[in-house]
Design a protein around this motif. Structure first.
Motif, PDB file in Angstrom:
ATOM      1  N   THR A 262       0.836  -1.208   0.000  1.00  0.00           N
ATOM      2  CA  THR A 262       0.000   0.000   0.000  1.00  0.00           C
ATOM      3  C   THR A 262       0.870   1.257   0.000  1.00  0.00           C
ATOM      4  OG1 THR A 262      -1.698  -1.195   1.221  1.00  0.00           O
ATOM      5  CG2 THR A 262      -1.848   1.203   1.247  1.00  0.00           C
ATOM      6  N   LYS A 263       1.897   1.235   0.834  1.00  0.00           N
ATOM      7  CA  LYS A 263       2.788   2.411   0.906  1.00  0.00           C
ATOM      8  C   LYS A 263       3.525   2.608  -0.422  1.00  0.00           C
ATOM      9  CE  LYS A 263       3.733   2.805   5.854  1.00  0.00           C
ATOM     10  NZ  LYS A 263       2.661   1.999   6.411  1.00  0.00           N
ATOM     11  N   LEU A 264       3.920   1.491  -1.027  1.00  0.00           N
ATOM     12  CA  LEU A 264       4.617   1.587  -2.317  1.00  0.00           C
ATOM     13  C   LEU A 264       3.669   2.136  -3.392  1.00  0.00           C
ATOM     14  CD1 LEU A 264       7.440   0.799  -3.465  1.00  0.00           C
ATOM     15  CD2 LEU A 264       6.381  -1.286  -4.308  1.00  0.00           C
ATOM     16  N   ASP A 265       2.436   1.655  -3.376  1.00  0.00           N
ATOM     17  CA  ASP A 265       1.431   2.162  -4.316  1.00  0.00           C
ATOM     18  C   ASP A 265       1.219   3.660  -4.117  1.00  0.00           C
ATOM     19  OD1 ASP A 265       0.952  -0.207  -5.586  1.00  0.00           O
ATOM     20  OD2 ASP A 265      -0.811  -0.746  -4.417  1.00  0.00           O
ATOM     21  N   GLN A 266       1.140   4.045  -2.847  1.00  0.00           N
ATOM     22  CA  GLN A 266       0.900   5.467  -2.534  1.00  0.00           C
ATOM     23  C   GLN A 266       2.057   6.314  -3.055  1.00  0.00           C
ATOM     24  OE1 GLN A 266      -1.991   6.573  -0.414  1.00  0.00           O
ATOM     25  NE2 GLN A 266      -1.392   8.339  -1.648  1.00  0.00           N
ATOM     26  N   LEU A 267       3.282   5.819  -2.838  1.00  0.00           N
ATOM     27  CA  LEU A 267       4.466   6.557  -3.303  1.00  0.00           C
ATOM     28  C   LEU A 267       4.437   6.686  -4.832  1.00  0.00           C
ATOM     29  CD1 LEU A 267       7.328   7.740  -2.616  1.00  0.00           C
ATOM     30  CD2 LEU A 267       8.225   5.468  -3.066  1.00  0.00           C
ATOM     31  N   ALA A 268       4.152   5.570  -5.492  1.00  0.00           N
ATOM     32  CA  ALA A 268       4.113   5.584  -6.963  1.00  0.00           C
ATOM     33  C   ALA A 268       3.059   6.560  -7.463  1.00  0.00           C
ATOM     34  CB  ALA A 268       3.824   4.173  -7.488  1.00  0.00           C
ATOM     35  N   PHE A 269       1.882   6.485  -6.870  1.00  0.00           N
ATOM     36  CA  PHE A 269       0.779   7.329  -7.328  1.00  0.00           C
ATOM     37  C   PHE A 269       1.078   8.810  -7.048  1.00  0.00           C
ATOM     38  CE2 PHE A 269      -3.345   9.430  -6.775  1.00  0.00           C
ATOM     39  CZ  PHE A 269      -3.920   9.143  -8.003  1.00  0.00           C
ATOM     40  N   ASP A 270       1.559   9.099  -5.849  1.00  0.00           N
ATOM     41  CA  ASP A 270       1.809  10.496  -5.468  1.00  0.00           C
ATOM     42  C   ASP A 270       2.886  11.131  -6.346  1.00  0.00           C
ATOM     43  OD1 ASP A 270      -0.073  10.321  -3.509  1.00  0.00           O
ATOM     44  OD2 ASP A 270       1.350  10.039  -1.849  1.00  0.00           O
ATOM     45  N   VAL A 271       3.998  10.413  -6.513  1.00  0.00           N
ATOM     46  CA  VAL A 271       5.101  10.983  -7.296  1.00  0.00           C
ATOM     47  C   VAL A 271       4.699  11.118  -8.765  1.00  0.00           C
ATOM     48  CG1 VAL A 271       7.472  10.626  -8.089  1.00  0.00           C
ATOM     49  CG2 VAL A 271       6.880  10.161  -5.714  1.00  0.00           C
ATOM     50  N   ALA A 272       4.082  10.066  -9.292  1.00  0.00           N
ATOM     51  CA  ALA A 272       3.685  10.108 -10.703  1.00  0.00           C
ATOM     52  C   ALA A 272       2.672  11.228 -10.939  1.00  0.00           C
ATOM     53  CB  ALA A 272       3.096   8.767 -11.117  1.00  0.00           C
TER      54      ALA A 272
ATOM     55  N   PRO B   6      -4.904   4.315 -10.674  1.00  0.00           N
ATOM     56  CA  PRO B   6      -5.201   4.686  -9.277  1.00  0.00           C
ATOM     57  C   PRO B   6      -4.869   3.542  -8.330  1.00  0.00           C
ATOM     58  CG  PRO B   6      -7.094   5.060 -10.714  1.00  0.00           C
ATOM     59  CD  PRO B   6      -6.104   4.279 -11.498  1.00  0.00           C
ATOM     60  N   MET B   7      -4.785   3.859  -7.043  1.00  0.00           N
ATOM     61  CA  MET B   7      -4.528   2.821  -6.045  1.00  0.00           C
ATOM     62  C   MET B   7      -5.754   1.928  -5.907  1.00  0.00           C
ATOM     63  SD  MET B   7      -2.563   4.880  -3.080  1.00  0.00           S
ATOM     64  CE  MET B   7      -2.489   3.412  -2.075  1.00  0.00           C
ATOM     65  N   PRO B   8      -5.604   0.676  -5.555  1.00  0.00           N
ATOM     66  CA  PRO B   8      -4.353  -0.053  -5.411  1.00  0.00           C
ATOM     67  C   PRO B   8      -3.815  -0.494  -6.786  1.00  0.00           C
ATOM     68  CG  PRO B   8      -6.183  -1.508  -4.946  1.00  0.00           C
ATOM     69  CD  PRO B   8      -6.781  -0.160  -5.228  1.00  0.00           C
ATOM     70  N   GLY B   9      -2.571  -0.843  -6.789  1.00  0.00           N
ATOM     71  CA  GLY B   9      -1.969  -1.346  -8.021  1.00  0.00           C
ATOM     72  C   GLY B   9      -1.161  -0.305  -8.766  1.00  0.00           C
ATOM     73  N   SER B  10      -1.001   0.890  -8.150  1.00  0.00           N
ATOM     74  CA  SER B  10      -0.272   1.960  -8.853  1.00  0.00           C
ATOM     75  C   SER B  10       1.175   1.558  -9.136  1.00  0.00           C
ATOM     76  CB  SER B  10      -0.288   3.240  -8.026  1.00  0.00           C
ATOM     77  OG  SER B  10      -1.606   3.597  -7.715  1.00  0.00           O
TER      78      SER B  10
END
Lengths: 460, 293
Positions: free
Chosen positions: A289-299, A325-329
């Motif tokens: 989840t944290k990795l997805d959030q990081l990917a989504f936020d930065v992208a 979108p999350m999840p799966g970003s």
């Protein structure tokens, strides 16, 4: 008492001492047998009819078994197995984010923004532009790779959990079978000590896989409860199975006979199965989840800024990344298809008029590195990633500390159990000597009676 | 408490296991010099190390990216110095040409020199750096000035992030240096001198002295601007160097082991392992298994 009675007493004594030597020998030979409970030879005096003296009688064998200590040892061993399984699984998760050995993502995060910084300094340079695309692609690939590794580990843990369930069912079936055999043996007055030991070993093995509590119920049946449900009751064993629920989390089901399967996942509290479930559906999920959030936020932040700028072709509105979108970003982030192989489309300029030397948008992209665009606008990209590393590290450290604690507890309870049930060669040596001397004394008694009879015969 | 043989053996195995684990960790620390082998060793330290390394990498990027505009600014400063010298010479020519004793031929000869100065001015205005034409503003792909002396660039600035969150203008405005945006169209001023020389008009020639001086000062102002911007980059780079040292020291404190301490720990643990083996040997020798034979 007649002399012939003395011979009978001596004969009993020989048999009793030999029996005790046998028991001692069994203890000595099983000194290293896991789960072996030491035996004591039970011998008692035997009165002779009409005589004040008596002989000796072999009463049987006693197992030095303490149900309370054994149960504590089983529980502690199960918790130790849980802690080890959890810690081991987290070791794999930790390796994905181990920046100290260069396998983490921090380089890729900083290199992405460093490429924007370089672009701002030289916005029209083809090499610099190509480097931006390369770094952006590496950033996306790193996220996808990390996400894929987490998914792969979760898949492995699912397979392992299924394997554990199969093992549980195998052991449960053997315990049920032994329960029947023990009942039959004891019903016919036979010694079932060895089978009790085997069953104890199986319970111990089972505790490595799932939390176990065993007891004799009111009707005299040996019952094993696991994961809050009855796994074995006398000669009947339930079936444990593992599948995925609608959220993709492990679901442990218990089914007895023809009754419907019940979900016992929330009842797990020990053994490898619990460790796998916690690592897979709590820790790995949190990291994902944290990795997805990081990917989504930065992208999202990069895309927003990039779309505001203009490429060398004077076109704006393009995203640099394609991200779902999350999840799966993290699993889906890629370079935007429109940008692949198109370094001229990188939007370094803030206006079409400022193309090709305008670099204000590249500067704005570079500045995102220090902006709190991640974790709900509270952390910079690298801070958010460091939080993820710290979180995974904390979970691993806590699991490691738990291993230390649980292993110490398991060792302590095993020590207490062994103190009661284990074989001490010191004691066995003393026992052996004692029974040997007893046997020698009985032999001496026979010789004495023989001498007496010889003297009597001579006198006649 | 009753002590069984398995209790004694288990205790020995457990103690040896713990010591060997500690020894292996101490060996890793001594061999690699890294206090943190994995995030679980020190989660706070690992996260801090990531942030510090990230900051160090960013500083590296800033220092690296500063090099391009710094080189370009220094190059622009040099070009503007040349341009300033051209106008100093043009001013001398104007004073010389305004002298009433000069013949028309002499003035025509001076006009030829002015032509050459203009060509040199165009060359200076079209100086190319790593980022392209230096004085074209953001129009870096095309020449800033045509052969006639028309300024073709724009007045936009190029910027770069030179420190975290700090952007700076990294270009010198050719518009302000050479075009009427800066007050004087410097090429036109040279043209005016040339025209006056060719027309053999001492009064008109004398009138260009002040305009040429204004053009020279305009170019010198741009040169000063280039120098100041270059200095700012120097200052930023020096600050980065200091920050880099400080961050590296912090990262070292968080991540790296003190070699002396690491080696001492290793030796101490080696001693402990040997001692434990010796104790285990003694303990095993007292077990009755040795007396059964």
């Amino acid at each position: 008492m007649g002399i012939s009675n003395l011979l009978s007493i001596a004969s009993d004594a020989l048999a009793a001492q030999a029996f005790a030597v046998d028991v001692t020998g069994q203890n000595v030979s099983n000194v290293n047998t896991p789960g072996y409970v030491r035996r004591n030879a039970l011998i008692e005096t035997r009165g002779l009819p009409g005589a004040s003296q008596g002989g000796v009688n072999i009463k049987g064998i006693n197992r030095a078994f303490d149900q309370f200590l054994d149960q504590r040892s089983v529980v502690a061993s199960g918790l130790s197995a849980y802690a080890n399984s959890h810690d081991s699984a987290l070791g794999g998760l930790q390796a994905i984010f181990n920046d100290t050995d260069g396998s983490g993502l921090s380089d890729k995060v900083t290199q992405l923004f460093s490429s924007f910084t370089a672009l701002a300094a030289n916005p029209n340079d083809p090499t610099t532009r190509a480097t931006v695309l390369t770094r952006a692609d590496a950033f996306a690939a790193g996220l996808r790779d990390s996400s894929s590794q987490i998914t792969s580990q979760r898949t492995d843990m699912y397979s392992q959990a299924q394997g554990v369930a199969t093992q549980v069912n195998g052991i449960a079936g053997r315990i049920a079978k032994l329960n029947n055999q023990i009942a039959q043996a004891e019903g016919s007055g036979s010694d079932a000590s060895d089978m009790h030991d085997q069953r104890g070993n199986l319970i111990s093995d089972l505790s490595q896989l799932v939390d176990v509590h065993s007891f004799i119920d009111g009707s005299g049946k040996f019952v094993v409860r696991a994961a809050g449900s009855t796994l074995v009751e006398g000669g009947l064993a339930a079936n444990l199975s593992v599948q995925l629920d609608v959220s993709g989390n492990l679901q442990v089901l218990s089914q007895r006979g023809g009754s419907p399967a019940s979900d016992v996942t929330s009842q797990l509290s020990g053994g490898q199965l619990y460790g796998l479930q916690q690592a897979r559906d709590v820790d790995a999920t949190s990291a994902q989840t944290k990795l997805d959030q990081l990917a989504f936020d930065v992208a999202t932040a990069v895309n927003t800024q990039h779309a505001a700028g203009f490429g060398l072709d004077g076109v704006s509105g393009r995203n640099l990344f394609s991200v779902s979108p999350m999840p799966g970003s993290a699993a889906t982030i890629t370079l935007d298809p429109a940008m692949v192989g198109q370094p001229n489309r990188i939007a370094a300029s803030d206006t079409a008029a400022n193309v090709p030397g305008g670099s204000n948008n590249a500067t704005a992209l570079s500045i995102i590195a220090g902006q709190k665009v991640a974790s709900g606008g509270t952390r910079t990209p690298i801070e958010a990633y460091s939080d993820l590393v710290g979180d995974v590290g904390s979970r691993k450290q806590a699991a490691q500390n738990d291993v230390t604690l649980r292993e110490a507890q398991a060792a302590q309870t095993k020590s207490l159990r062994d103190s009661s049930s284990g074989v001490s060669l010191d004691e066995e040596m003393v026992s052996l000597t004692r029974y040997q001397r007893g046997y020698e004394a009985a032999t001496k008694l026979i010789k004495t009676v023989d001498d007496l009879l010889a003297g009597l015969m001579q006198a006649l | 408490m009753r002590i069984s043989d398995s209790m004694r053996l288990d205790a020995i195995v457990r103690q040896q296991g713990h010591l060997k684990e500690q020894y292996a960790n101490a060996s890793r620390v001594a061999a690699t010099g890294a206090k943190i082998g994995a995030p679980g060793d020190n989660p706070v330290g690992a996260a801090q190390s990531v942030r510090l390394q990230g900051a160090l990498d960013r500083i590296d990027a800033f220092r690296e990216s500063i090099k391009t505009p710094k080189g370009d600014l220094d190059q622009a400063e040099g070009a503007l110095a040349t341009a300033g010298d051209l106008f100093a010479r043009a001013g001398e020519i104007a004073l010389q040409g305004a002298n009433g004793s000069l013949s028309a031929t002499d003035r025509a000869s001076l006009a030829s020199e002015v032509d050459a100065l203009k060509t040199q001015l165009v060359d200076a205005a079209n100086t190319k750096g790593q980022a392209g034409y230096l004085f074209g503003g953001t129009s870096t792909a095309t020449a800033a000035m045509d052969a006639a002396g028309n300024f073709l660039g724009n007045a936009a600035d190029r910027t770069a992030e030179i420190a975290p969150g700090v952007s700076a203008i990294t270009s010198v405005s050719g518009a302000l240096a050479f075009s009427a945006s800066g007050g004087r169209n410097v090429a036109a001023d040279l043209d005016a001198l040339r025209t006056a020389l060719i027309s053999n008009n001492p009064a008109a020639i004398a009138a260009t002295v002040s305009t040429l001086d204004a053009s020279r000062r305009q170019i010198l102002a741009a040169r000063t601007d280039a120098g100041l911007k270059s200095n700012r980059l120097d200052t930023a780079d020096a600050a980065h160097q200091q920050t880099q040292l400080s961050l590296a020291a912090q990262r070292h404190a968080v991540s790296d082991a003190d070699p002396t301490t690491a080696y001492s720990n290793l030796i101490a643990l080696q001693g402990a392992v040997e001692q434990a083996i010796s104790v285990a040997r003694t303990s095993l020798s007292t077990m009755s298994i040795n007396k059964f034979g």
